[in-house]
Design a protein around this motif. Sequence first.
Motif, mmCIF file in Angstrom:
data_model
loop_
_atom_site.group_PDB
_atom_site.id
_atom_site.type_symbol
_atom_site.label_atom_id
_atom_site.label_comp_id
_atom_site.label_asym_id
_atom_site.label_seq_id
_atom_site.Cartn_x
_atom_site.Cartn_y
_atom_site.Cartn_z
ATOM 1 N N GLU A 190 0.805 -1.214 0.000
ATOM 2 C CA GLU A 190 0.000 0.000 0.000
ATOM 3 C C GLU A 190 0.842 1.270 0.000
ATOM 4 O OE1 GLU A 190 -3.418 0.036 2.692
ATOM 5 O OE2 GLU A 190 -3.063 -2.094 3.064
ATOM 6 N N GLY A 191 2.122 1.142 -0.326
ATOM 7 C CA GLY A 191 2.982 2.313 -0.351
ATOM 8 C C GLY A 191 3.365 2.770 1.044
ATOM 9 N N GLY A 192 3.833 4.018 1.138
ATOM 10 C CA GLY A 192 4.255 4.562 2.417
ATOM 11 C C GLY A 192 5.475 5.445 2.242
ATOM 12 N N HIS A 193 6.130 5.779 3.342
ATOM 13 C CA HIS A 193 7.295 6.653 3.269
ATOM 14 C C HIS A 193 8.250 6.350 4.420
ATOM 15 C CE1 HIS A 193 8.710 10.218 1.001
ATOM 16 N NE2 HIS A 193 9.528 10.338 2.045
ATOM 17 N N ILE A 194 9.540 6.341 4.100
ATOM 18 C CA ILE A 194 10.605 6.165 5.083
ATOM 19 C C ILE A 194 11.431 7.440 5.121
ATOM 20 C CG2 ILE A 194 12.687 4.870 5.681
ATOM 21 C CD1 ILE A 194 11.442 2.442 4.263
ATOM 22 N N VAL A 195 11.654 7.949 6.317
ATOM 23 C CA VAL A 195 12.466 9.151 6.508
ATOM 24 C C VAL A 195 13.698 8.778 7.333
ATOM 25 C CG1 VAL A 195 12.563 11.464 7.499
ATOM 26 C CG2 VAL A 195 10.448 10.651 6.429
ATOM 27 N N ASN A 196 14.872 9.075 6.818
ATOM 28 C CA ASN A 196 16.122 8.814 7.535
ATOM 29 C C ASN A 196 16.800 10.128 7.873
ATOM 30 O OD1 ASN A 196 15.759 6.020 7.223
ATOM 31 N ND2 ASN A 196 16.783 6.031 5.233
ATOM 32 N N LEU A 197 17.159 10.288 9.140
ATOM 33 C CA LEU A 197 17.841 11.497 9.575
ATOM 34 C C LEU A 197 19.329 11.370 9.294
ATOM 35 C CD1 LEU A 197 16.692 14.105 10.997
ATOM 36 C CD2 LEU A 197 15.116 12.175 10.763
ATOM 37 N N MET B 114 23.650 8.054 1.460
ATOM 38 C CA MET B 114 23.758 7.153 0.314
ATOM 39 C C MET B 114 22.798 5.973 0.440
ATOM 40 S SD MET B 114 24.866 6.445 -2.597
ATOM 41 C CE MET B 114 26.147 7.669 -2.864
ATOM 42 N N LEU B 115 22.668 5.446 1.655
ATOM 43 C CA LEU B 115 21.701 4.376 1.886
ATOM 44 C C LEU B 115 20.305 4.829 1.456
ATOM 45 C CD1 LEU B 115 20.520 1.771 3.211
ATOM 46 C CD2 LEU B 115 20.517 3.029 5.371
ATOM 47 N N SER B 116 19.942 6.048 1.806
ATOM 48 C CA SER B 116 18.613 6.558 1.489
ATOM 49 C C SER B 116 18.402 6.670 -0.008
ATOM 50 C CB SER B 116 18.396 7.914 2.164
ATOM 51 O OG SER B 116 18.514 7.809 3.567
ATOM 52 N N ASP B 117 19.419 7.144 -0.732
ATOM 53 C CA ASP B 117 19.304 7.241 -2.190
ATOM 54 C C ASP B 117 19.159 5.864 -2.824
ATOM 55 O OD1 ASP B 117 19.227 9.942 -2.583
ATOM 56 O OD2 ASP B 117 21.376 10.171 -2.947
ATOM 57 N N CYS B 118 19.955 4.914 -2.375
ATOM 58 C CA CYS B 118 19.867 3.548 -2.920
ATOM 59 C C CYS B 118 18.517 2.922 -2.583
ATOM 60 C CB CYS B 118 21.003 2.687 -2.371
ATOM 61 S SG CYS B 118 22.645 3.199 -2.895
ATOM 62 N N LEU B 119 18.095 3.097 -1.342
ATOM 63 C CA LEU B 119 16.825 2.515 -0.919
ATOM 64 C C LEU B 119 15.660 3.168 -1.656
ATOM 65 C CD1 LEU B 119 15.589 0.459 1.072
ATOM 66 C CD2 LEU B 119 15.365 2.340 2.709
ATOM 67 N N ARG B 120 15.755 4.454 -1.911
ATOM 68 C CA ARG B 120 14.700 5.149 -2.643
ATOM 69 C C ARG B 120 14.490 4.517 -4.019
ATOM 70 N NH1 ARG B 120 12.145 10.184 -2.484
ATOM 71 N NH2 ARG B 120 11.617 11.065 -4.511
ATOM 72 N N ALA B 121 15.595 4.192 -4.695
ATOM 73 C CA ALA B 121 15.491 3.557 -6.010
ATOM 74 C C ALA B 121 14.800 2.204 -5.919
ATOM 75 C CB ALA B 121 16.881 3.402 -6.624
ATOM 76 N N GLU B 122 15.134 1.442 -4.881
ATOM 77 C CA GLU B 122 14.536 0.108 -4.735
ATOM 78 C C GLU B 122 13.070 0.176 -4.325
ATOM 79 O OE1 GLU B 122 15.129 -3.922 -1.988
ATOM 80 O OE2 GLU B 122 16.686 -2.386 -2.046
ATOM 81 N N MET B 123 12.771 1.033 -3.360
ATOM 82 C CA MET B 123 11.419 1.046 -2.804
ATOM 83 C C MET B 123 10.403 1.745 -3.706
ATOM 84 S SD MET B 123 11.922 -0.710 -0.164
ATOM 85 C CE MET B 123 10.626 -0.569 1.060
ATOM 86 N N ILE C 73 6.844 3.223 -2.250
ATOM 87 C CA ILE C 73 7.327 3.728 -0.960
ATOM 88 C C ILE C 73 8.398 4.781 -1.220
ATOM 89 C CG2 ILE C 73 8.478 3.134 1.207
ATOM 90 C CD1 ILE C 73 7.335 0.264 0.805
ATOM 91 N N GLY C 74 8.191 5.985 -0.730
ATOM 92 C CA GLY C 74 9.185 7.041 -0.862
ATOM 93 C C GLY C 74 10.217 6.957 0.235
ATOM 94 N N VAL C 75 11.395 7.484 -0.025
ATOM 95 C CA VAL C 75 12.473 7.534 0.969
ATOM 96 C C VAL C 75 13.083 8.929 0.935
ATOM 97 C CG1 VAL C 75 14.666 6.572 1.751
ATOM 98 C CG2 VAL C 75 12.957 5.072 0.700
ATOM 99 N N ARG D 48 6.807 17.865 5.350
ATOM 100 C CA ARG D 48 6.771 18.324 3.961
ATOM 101 C C ARG D 48 7.465 17.318 3.041
ATOM 102 N NH1 ARG D 48 8.693 23.032 4.863
ATOM 103 N NH2 ARG D 48 6.665 23.969 5.229
ATOM 104 N N ALA D 49 8.542 16.717 3.512
ATOM 105 C CA ALA D 49 9.250 15.721 2.706
ATOM 106 C C ALA D 49 8.368 14.515 2.424
ATOM 107 C CB ALA D 49 10.525 15.280 3.420
ATOM 108 N N VAL D 50 7.596 14.097 3.419
ATOM 109 C CA VAL D 50 6.687 12.967 3.228
ATOM 110 C C VAL D 50 5.583 13.338 2.243
ATOM 111 C CG1 VAL D 50 5.015 11.469 4.372
ATOM 112 C CG2 VAL D 50 7.193 11.998 5.503
ATOM 113 N N THR D 51 4.998 14.495 2.419
ATOM 114 C CA THR D 51 3.894 14.929 1.561
ATOM 115 C C THR D 51 4.341 15.090 0.116
ATOM 116 O OG1 THR D 51 2.880 16.087 3.426
ATOM 117 C CG2 THR D 51 2.140 16.700 1.220
#
Length: 583
Positions: free
Chosen positions: A445-452, A476-485, A490-492, A545-548
Motif C-alpha cells: 500500500e505504499g508509504g514513506h521512510i524518513v532517515n535522519l 547514500m543508503l537513502s538514495d539507494c533505498l529510494r530507487a529500490e522502494m 514507498i518514498g524515501v 513536507r518531505a513525506v507529503t
Amino acid sequence: MTTEPTNPRMITGAGVPLAVYEQGDPNLPTVLLVHGYPDTHQVWDDVAASLAADHHVVRYDVRGAGASGRPAERRDYRLELLAADLFAVADAVSPDRPVHVVAHDWGSIQSWEAVTRPDAARRIASYTSISGPCLDHVGHWIRRRLTRPAPRSVRQLLGQLAHSWYIVAFHLPAIAPATWRHGLAARWGTVLRVVEGVSPRPGHPQPTLADDAVRGIDLYRANMLPRLLRPRLRPTTVPVQLIGLQQDHYVSGALAEDLDRWVPDLRRRTLRATHWSALLEKGPTVARMVREFVAHQEGRPTPAASAARSPRKPFSGKLAVVTGAGSGIGRATALAFAEQGADLALCDLDLDAVERTAELSRLLGANARSWKVDVSDGPAVDAFAAEVAAERGVPDIVVNNAGIGHSGTFLETTEQEWQRVLDVNLWGVIHGCRAFGTLMAERGEGGHIVNLASAAAYLPSKMLTAYATSKAAVLMLSDCLRAEMSGFGIGVSAICPGIVNTNITKTTTFSGLDNAQQAAKQKRVSGLYARRGFPPEKVAEEILRAVTQDRAVVPVTFESKAARLISRFAPGLLRTTARLDIG
C-alpha cells in the motif's frame, strides 16, 4: 464447506437469470464480489480463493456477461436494474444476514447504486469499492469544478477526461462493437500484459469475451449521460472502504476527493496496482484488505481497518513510527504528526522520555504508544516492528531519527567509539529500514521512510570523522533505498538538519578527553547550538513536507543548504575548511 467455486445456480434478478457461484462455509460472513466490464466472475479467482478460507464467498456474472441471461434492450442495463440484481443475489445466498459487497470497475458503479439506496444498510453490511465511482457523485464532482474553475480544478477535469477517452468511443455508433469483434477481443490478453502488467493465465480472458464486451457497451450508453448530466443526491450510511489504485489508467484519484460528503463512514486504502493487476496480480493483497475491513464491521477490529479512517487532516488514518522520540527532533516530529492527525508508535532508549512524548501526542488527539528500544540491536528492532504490526498494523510512515553525536579526529577516535557511532547512526537506520520496509513492501500500500542524516554527510570536517562518515552512509543508503522502494510505491527521504538546538549536544562524546573535559566541552557546544536558536520544530515541519512531497534530500538550516550547494559546485572549498579545528 468448499474452497472451490460450485457449479452455478441460476437466480432470477430483475427479469434476467443470473449465474451465481459460491464457495466457503455458508455459516461464515458472506462476501459478495461484483465484477466489472468486460469481465466475468472469473476476474475474482485469486481474491475469492483467499477469502474462501474464512468467508462465504459469492460471485455472479452480471446481466449480459458469462453464463447469465442477455437483456433484450439497452434500457435493461440501467443502474436501478443492476442494483436490483445485486439485492436478488444477496437475498438468495444470505437471506438472514447482510452481505459484505466488494466490487471493481462497472461492478463498483452498479454497486454504488445499491449502496446509496435509503434502505441499503438493511441488506449490505459494508462496501469495498475498487476503481468504480458512483456516477451521481461524479456528476456533482464535475459541476463543482466547472462552477469554480480554479487551475487545480481544471487540471483535475482535464486529467480525468484523458483517463476516460474510451467512454466517448463507446458512444460512437458501430465503432466499439466492431473493434471488439475484429481484433481487440483476440488481443485482450496482450493488452492486459503490456498495458496492465498482467501475466498470462489459464481461463483469462474468458472465452465469451467478445460477446460480453459488445453487449456490455450498453452499460455505458444506458447510464453515463443521464447520470452525469442530471446527478441525484446519493448519500449512504453503509460503511465504505475505498481502495485507490495508484497506477489506474482509467479512474483518477481526484474523483474520490469529495467522497466524504456522501459517505460519513469512509475508510481509504491505497494499492500500487493498475486497473486489472489489482485483481489478477495482487488478489491476495486485495483479499487481505477486504478481510480486515469485514472483520472490523463484524466486531473484530483489526489495526489496519480501524486506522484507515477517512482523512480530515493531512495524516489522518496514518500510522507513523518515530525512533529516538524521547526528545529533540524525534519528539517534535511525533507531535507534528499527531497534530496533523496521525497515530504514533514511538521508541527511545529513555522510556520515561518517550512515554512523555506519547502523553503529549495523546493530548493532541493521537493514538500513541511508546516502547523502549535500542535501535543498534537488530533483533530488538525486528521485535519492535513485529509488535507494532500485530498491535497497530503496518505503519505508513517510518522516521529513523535516533542518533548520537561524536567529535574527534580519525587518529583520536578509538575502535570502540567508531563502533558505537556506526551502531546507532548507521546500523540503527539500517535495522529500521529493513524491519519496517519489509512489512511495508509486503503490504503493498505504499508509504514513506524518513532517515535522519546531517549536513555533515556532505560537509567534511577532520573533527567529525566518525559522525560524518555515519551520516554520509545514511545519505547514500537513502538514495539507494529510494530507487529500490519506488517499485513498491514507498518514498524515501534523507533529512540533513544542520545546527539545531537539541539535547544531542549534551550527550555528544569527544575523543581523547577525560570526564571533566567531556562535560566542559558538552556545555560549551550546547551553548553554541542554543545561541544558533534553530528549533527542532522547524526540522519536524520539513520532515512532514518531505513525506507529503516525496522529497529525496532535504537540507534544513541555512548552513545545511549552503553546504549542499557548495558541495556540488565548489567541493574543494569544503575540503579546505575541513582542516579547521571545529567541533
